[in-house]
Structure formats: C-alpha cells, structure tokens
Scaffold this motif. Structure first.
Motif, PDB file in Angstrom:
ATOM      1  N   SER A   1       0.884  -1.132   0.098  1.00  0.00           N
ATOM      2  CA  SER A   1       0.086  -0.160  -0.140  1.00  0.00           C
ATOM      3  C   SER A   1       0.840   1.295  -0.142  1.00  0.00           C
ATOM      4  O   SER A   1       2.154   1.193  -0.223  1.00  0.00           O
ATOM      5  CB  SER A   1      -0.694  -0.053   1.379  1.00  0.00           C
ATOM      6  N   ARG A   2       0.318   2.478   0.255  1.00  0.00           N
ATOM      7  CA  ARG A   2       1.135   3.729   0.136  1.00  0.00           C
ATOM      8  C   ARG A   2       1.746   3.626   1.291  1.00  0.00           C
ATOM      9  O   ARG A   2       2.904   4.485   1.773  1.00  0.00           O
ATOM     10  CB  ARG A   2       0.089   4.731  -0.033  1.00  0.00           C
ATOM     11  N   GLN A   3       1.390   2.928   2.577  1.00  0.00           N
ATOM     12  CA  GLN A   3       2.237   2.824   3.878  1.00  0.00           C
ATOM     13  C   GLN A   3       2.876   1.662   3.967  1.00  0.00           C
ATOM     14  O   GLN A   3       2.281   0.753   3.673  1.00  0.00           O
ATOM     15  CB  GLN A   3       1.057   2.935   4.930  1.00  0.00           C
ATOM     16  N   LEU A   4       4.060   1.802   4.213  1.00  0.00           N
ATOM     17  CA  LEU A   4       4.874   0.617   4.544  1.00  0.00           C
ATOM     18  C   LEU A   4       4.273  -0.340   5.501  1.00  0.00           C
ATOM     19  O   LEU A   4       4.001   0.352   6.580  1.00  0.00           O
ATOM     20  CB  LEU A   4       6.349   0.745   4.681  1.00  0.00           C
ATOM     21  N   GLY A   5       4.138  -1.549   5.528  1.00  0.00           N
ATOM     22  CA  GLY A   5       3.579  -2.512   6.506  1.00  0.00           C
ATOM     23  C   GLY A   5       4.327  -3.540   6.983  1.00  0.00           C
ATOM     24  O   GLY A   5       5.507  -3.681   6.445  1.00  0.00           O
ATOM     25  N   GLY A   6       3.921  -4.432   7.642  1.00  0.00           N
ATOM     26  CA  GLY A   6       4.480  -5.539   8.324  1.00  0.00           C
ATOM     27  C   GLY A   6       4.205  -6.951   7.672  1.00  0.00           C
ATOM     28  O   GLY A   6       4.278  -7.971   8.411  1.00  0.00           O
ATOM     29  N   ASP A   7       3.598  -7.205   6.309  1.00  0.00           N
ATOM     30  CA  ASP A   7       3.245  -8.338   5.789  1.00  0.00           C
ATOM     31  C   ASP A   7       4.434  -9.065   5.403  1.00  0.00           C
ATOM     32  O   ASP A   7       5.353  -8.320   4.722  1.00  0.00           O
ATOM     33  CB  ASP A   7       2.242  -8.036   4.556  1.00  0.00           C
ATOM     34  N   CYS A   8       4.406 -10.516   5.466  1.00  0.00           N
ATOM     35  CA  CYS A   8       5.511 -11.217   4.955  1.00  0.00           C
ATOM     36  C   CYS A   8       5.159 -12.565   4.843  1.00  0.00           C
ATOM     37  O   CYS A   8       4.246 -13.105   5.670  1.00  0.00           O
ATOM     38  CB  CYS A   8       6.721 -11.189   5.866  1.00  0.00           C
ATOM     39  N   PHE A   9       5.706 -13.476   3.974  1.00  0.00           N
ATOM     40  CA  PHE A   9       5.396 -14.840   3.838  1.00  0.00           C
ATOM     41  C   PHE A   9       6.603 -15.578   3.354  1.00  0.00           C
ATOM     42  O   PHE A   9       7.508 -15.034   2.679  1.00  0.00           O
ATOM     43  CB  PHE A   9       4.156 -14.912   3.010  1.00  0.00           C
ATOM     44  N   ASP A  10       6.506 -17.008   3.514  1.00  0.00           N
ATOM     45  CA  ASP A  10       7.519 -17.464   2.798  1.00  0.00           C
ATOM     46  C   ASP A  10       7.097 -19.192   2.913  1.00  0.00           C
ATOM     47  O   ASP A  10       6.056 -19.651   3.476  1.00  0.00           O
ATOM     48  CB  ASP A  10       8.797 -17.572   3.821  1.00  0.00           C
ATOM     49  N   TYR A  11       7.787 -20.081   1.844  1.00  0.00           N
ATOM     50  CA  TYR A  11       7.543 -21.246   1.764  1.00  0.00           C
ATOM     51  C   TYR A  11       8.726 -22.164   1.540  1.00  0.00           C
ATOM     52  O   TYR A  11       9.569 -21.562   0.579  1.00  0.00           O
ATOM     53  CB  TYR A  11       6.231 -21.748   0.793  1.00  0.00           C
ATOM     54  N   ASP A  12       8.868 -23.188   1.748  1.00  0.00           N
ATOM     55  CA  ASP A  12      10.065 -24.040   1.471  1.00  0.00           C
ATOM     56  C   ASP A  12       9.786 -25.586   1.971  1.00  0.00           C
ATOM     57  O   ASP A  12       9.006 -25.815   2.809  1.00  0.00           O
ATOM     58  CB  ASP A  12      11.273 -23.480   2.367  1.00  0.00           C
ATOM     59  N   TRP A  13      10.418 -26.647   1.267  1.00  0.00           N
ATOM     60  CA  TRP A  13      10.435 -28.040   1.621  1.00  0.00           C
ATOM     61  C   TRP A  13      11.416 -28.180   2.648  1.00  0.00           C
ATOM     62  O   TRP A  13      12.725 -27.941   2.487  1.00  0.00           O
ATOM     63  CB  TRP A  13      11.076 -28.547   0.189  1.00  0.00           C
ATOM     64  N   LEU A  14      10.815 -28.354   3.884  1.00  0.00           N
ATOM     65  CA  LEU A  14      11.822 -28.845   4.871  1.00  0.00           C
ATOM     66  C   LEU A  14      12.733 -30.185   4.351  1.00  0.00           C
ATOM     67  O   LEU A  14      13.521 -30.364   4.881  1.00  0.00           O
ATOM     68  CB  LEU A  14      10.871 -29.118   6.149  1.00  0.00           C
ATOM     69  N   ASP A  15      12.076 -31.016   3.800  1.00  0.00           N
ATOM     70  CA  ASP A  15      12.541 -32.199   3.051  1.00  0.00           C
ATOM     71  C   ASP A  15      11.799 -32.501   1.878  1.00  0.00           C
ATOM     72  O   ASP A  15      10.616 -31.842   1.687  1.00  0.00           O
ATOM     73  CB  ASP A  15      12.769 -33.392   4.179  1.00  0.00           C
ATOM     74  N   PRO A  16      12.146 -33.446   1.172  1.00  0.00           N
ATOM     75  CA  PRO A  16      11.420 -33.735  -0.233  1.00  0.00           C
ATOM     76  C   PRO A  16       9.902 -34.014   0.045  1.00  0.00           C
ATOM     77  O   PRO A  16       9.304 -33.746  -0.931  1.00  0.00           O
ATOM     78  CB  PRO A  16      12.218 -35.035  -0.680  1.00  0.00           C
ATOM     79  N   ASP A  17       9.628 -34.416   1.282  1.00  0.00           N
ATOM     80  CA  ASP A  17       7.959 -34.602   1.334  1.00  0.00           C
ATOM     81  C   ASP A  17       7.176 -33.552   2.229  1.00  0.00           C
ATOM     82  O   ASP A  17       5.841 -33.942   2.466  1.00  0.00           O
ATOM     83  CB  ASP A  17       7.756 -36.050   1.896  1.00  0.00           C
TER      84      ASP A  17
END
Length: 399
Positions: A181-197
């Motif tokens: 938005s016009r104001q910087l905020g605190g949204d963040c996300f991530d995803y990653d395989w901890l192992d193949p499954d």
C-alpha cells in the motif's frame, strides 16, 4: 565501500570472517575483545558490526547495548554470533537491540547473505536519514516532504518484496501476490520444502505501519528461513508459534505484535497440519465429484504472537484432496470499507472465491482485480498478501 567491524576473541574466527568479507568487497577491521571493538566502532562508525556473544571482559551483549545507545552508532547493523540452540543468548541479544542473530558454527554462505541483507537495511536507514535532514530545511513545503517520504517507503517495500519467494512449481504450486500500500506495513510470507516430502508455508502480519512494522517482519522471516529459532520443531506448527511467542514478546518489541498462519503439508499422505495465532483462516476450496464447490476455514484458536507470554497454540489436521486450492492471506485483502460505509469482509471474500471456482475462473490476477475494484480508488489501504496453493492430483510428482 562499506566498513565492517568484526569483534571476536578467537583469532581463527576473526581471520576467517575477515577473509570471507574482504572477498565480498568490504573494508574489514577486527578487534580481539569488547573494549577494543567499542573504541574502533567509535572511531570508524562502521556500517555493520559482527560481534561474538561470549568474550572475556565486555561480552557481546554489553557491546551491543553500548553501541545501540550511542546516537552516532545506533544505525550500524549489529549481527550477534551465538551458539545454535542458545535460547537465552538469542532472547537477550534481541532485547539489547541486536538486529540479527547468527548461530555458530557459521555457514559462510549464510553469513554473506545476512551481511548483504543487513547492509541493505543500513543503507536504507542512511538514505531515510539523509532525506529527513534535507526535509528539515523544507518544512514549509509539506507536499514535497510527503512525496519524498512516499518514495522512501516505496523503496522499503521493494526491499521487503526482494526477500519474498518466487512462485513454486511441482506437486504443489504456489502463486504469490504481495501488493504494497502507500504505507509500508509488516506483511511477509515464505514457503520451503523442509525435506522432499514436507512443505512449510507461513504468512505473518506485524501490527502497525512503517519501518517499525517492517523490520520485525523481516527479522521473523530471516529467523525461520535460517532455521535458527531455538526449541522449534519446524514440522510442528504449534511448536513454531510457541517459540516465536517466547522470542518476540511485544514488551520487548516496541509494543509490536503479529499474527501468523503456519502450515506443513505432507506430500505423500496428502495431509496438512496447521496452527494460527490471531490470523485470518486459510480457505480450502474443494470441488466434489458432482461439481459442488465447498469452502473450509482452516484456523485454530490462539492469540497474536507477543501479546501474552503464556499463550498456548494447538495443531489441527486436514486431508487435502487432489486438485484442491488453499488461499492464505493477510487482512488487507478483505478489510475494505465501501463507499456506502459498509465493510467488505472475510465472508464476502470466501463467497468470491467459491463463485470464481464455480465459474472455473481461478486466475489469481482476475481474483485480485475483482477485489481491488471494490476498494476505494481501487487501492488497498494496507499491505496485502495472497497465496494461492494448488495441490496436484498426482502426489508422486517430483518437486
């Protein structure tokens, strides 16, 4: 050229860190104890300080506190070295003002990445300070001040965006959107395989706006991404939330708290385990054999992270049918005040997602366009994140 100061009583560690960072093009200085480090920092005013926690005399916590209490040095990015699993050192380091924590033994690639990220934040802070000094001479021109600050927040938003992951393909596909938005905020996300499954997915939203909200968000992202959160089993979402709650109490974070949704998907068993802390639910969209579309809210009870030290968090489990879609988002996606004064909220968003699935129109850009058309001036008042996660009909696909 950025100046980097290394403070460590171990000569081998100093030599290794100095060589590694000099090879990255930085001007590196070293000190073999805390007193020497403080004197050099006062003289050099380095952009970044790498300091060991355990040293004779003045230890790393005292060095950090002294550095951060000095107005001339407080903007120096402070990277504290501690031993993996040293929970007390982690909490005390954050409490004393450390900007980041790196666990020993040090992985050099991780060190270089942390230093690059720290220097970007330092440069951003320096740029903001320089612009603020310039604006002090232009107090009568409020419009110019507003434009400059918005430009700076846009730059900060781009930095946050640079940390976020790109789309994911394979047995699970993830299509992410981050709309600042016009104001910087605190949204963040991530995803990653901890192992193949096992795939970990999370999205968080820090209270408030501005750099004060963005920096804790980035700290949490770096901590989870580097797997340096103590006593946290990343395969168990409730363990992760409890560890975050211990490390990020709002009384130590300028009264900032955050909500989070964290899930782990077992690709072979097609099962999702999840937990949430005051966050909007994940919305699981399924289509039955007869074509009926249903929506299930995935949320567990739990207060936002940082509000209460004794908060408890629980796991919930869900079978993931092949071909289903999961939507995870921040509240900026659905908290929209309409021109008539009514609030377009969570249930309206769920109805929209179901309607789009029934029409076969699940293109994420199309969904976002429909939402933005409902927002005043077709712009979000808050940062907004939306993840569309599609589960393959064939769980045996390789990622």
């Amino acid at each position: 050229m950025f100046k980097v100061l290394i403070i460590d009583d171990d000569s081998a560690t100093r030599a290794l860190l100095k060589r590694t960072l000099q090879n990255q093009g930085y001007e590196v200085f070293t000190a073999n104890h805390g007193e020497e480090g403080i004197a050099l920092a006062t003289q050099l005013r380095p952009a970044l300080i790498v300091c060991d926690l355990v040293m004779p005399g003045i230890d790393g916590l005292e060095v950090c506190q002294l550095i951060k209490s000095d107005p001339e040095l407080s903007t120096s990015f402070f990277l504290l070295l501690t031993f993996r699993g040293a929970k007390e050192g982690l909490i005390q380091g954050l409490d004393k003002g450390a900007d980041d924590i790196l666990a020993k033994p040090i992985e050099m690639s991780e060190l270089k990445a942390r230093v690059r990220a720290g220097l970007r934040l330092y440069q951003l802070t320096q740029d903001l300070q320089a612009k603020n000094r310039m604006l002090q001479g232009l107090t009568q021109d409020l419009q110019l001040q507003k434009q400059v600050l918005e430009a700076e927040f846009t730059e900060a938003s781009e930095y946050v965006r640079s940390l976020l992951p790109s789309s994911l393909t394979g047995s699970v596909t993830i299509d992410p959107r981050f709309i600042p938005s016009r104001q910087l905020g605190g949204d963040c996300f991530d995803y990653d395989w901890l192992d193949p499954d096992y795939l970990a997915i999370y999205l968080l939203d820090v209270s408030g706006h501005g750099l004060g909200a963005a920096l804790p968000s980035v700290s949490v992202l770096n901590m989870l991404r580097s797997q340096s959160l103590p006593d946290a089993n990343l395969y168990q979402p409730n363990h992760v939330l409890m560890a975050l709650n211990e490390a990020f109490q709002m009384t130590d974070q300028n009264e900032r708290y955050f909500t989070i949704w964290y899930g782990v998907y077992n690709r072979l068993q097609q099962q999702l385990v999840y937990s949430s802390a005051g966050h909007a639910p994940g919305i699981l969209i399924n289509r039955s054999v007869d074509g009926t579309v249903t929506a299930k809210q995935l949320r567990t009870p739990g207060m936002p992270i940082g509000m209460f030290p004794d908060s408890k968090f629980s796991n919930a489990y869900c079978r993931i049918e092949p071909g289903s879609k999961l939507y995870i988002f921040s509240d900026g996606i659905f908290d929209l005040l309409q021109p008539d004064g009514n609030l377009w909220g969570l249930h309206d968003l769920i109805n929209l997602l179901v309607s789009c699935a029934e029409r076969g129109n699940t293109n994420l850009d199309s969904i976002l366009e429909q939402i933005q058309n409902l927002a005043p001036k077709k712009a979000f008042d808050d940062d907004a994140c939306l993840l569309e996660i599609t589960f393959s009909a064939d769980p045996a696909l390789e990622d």
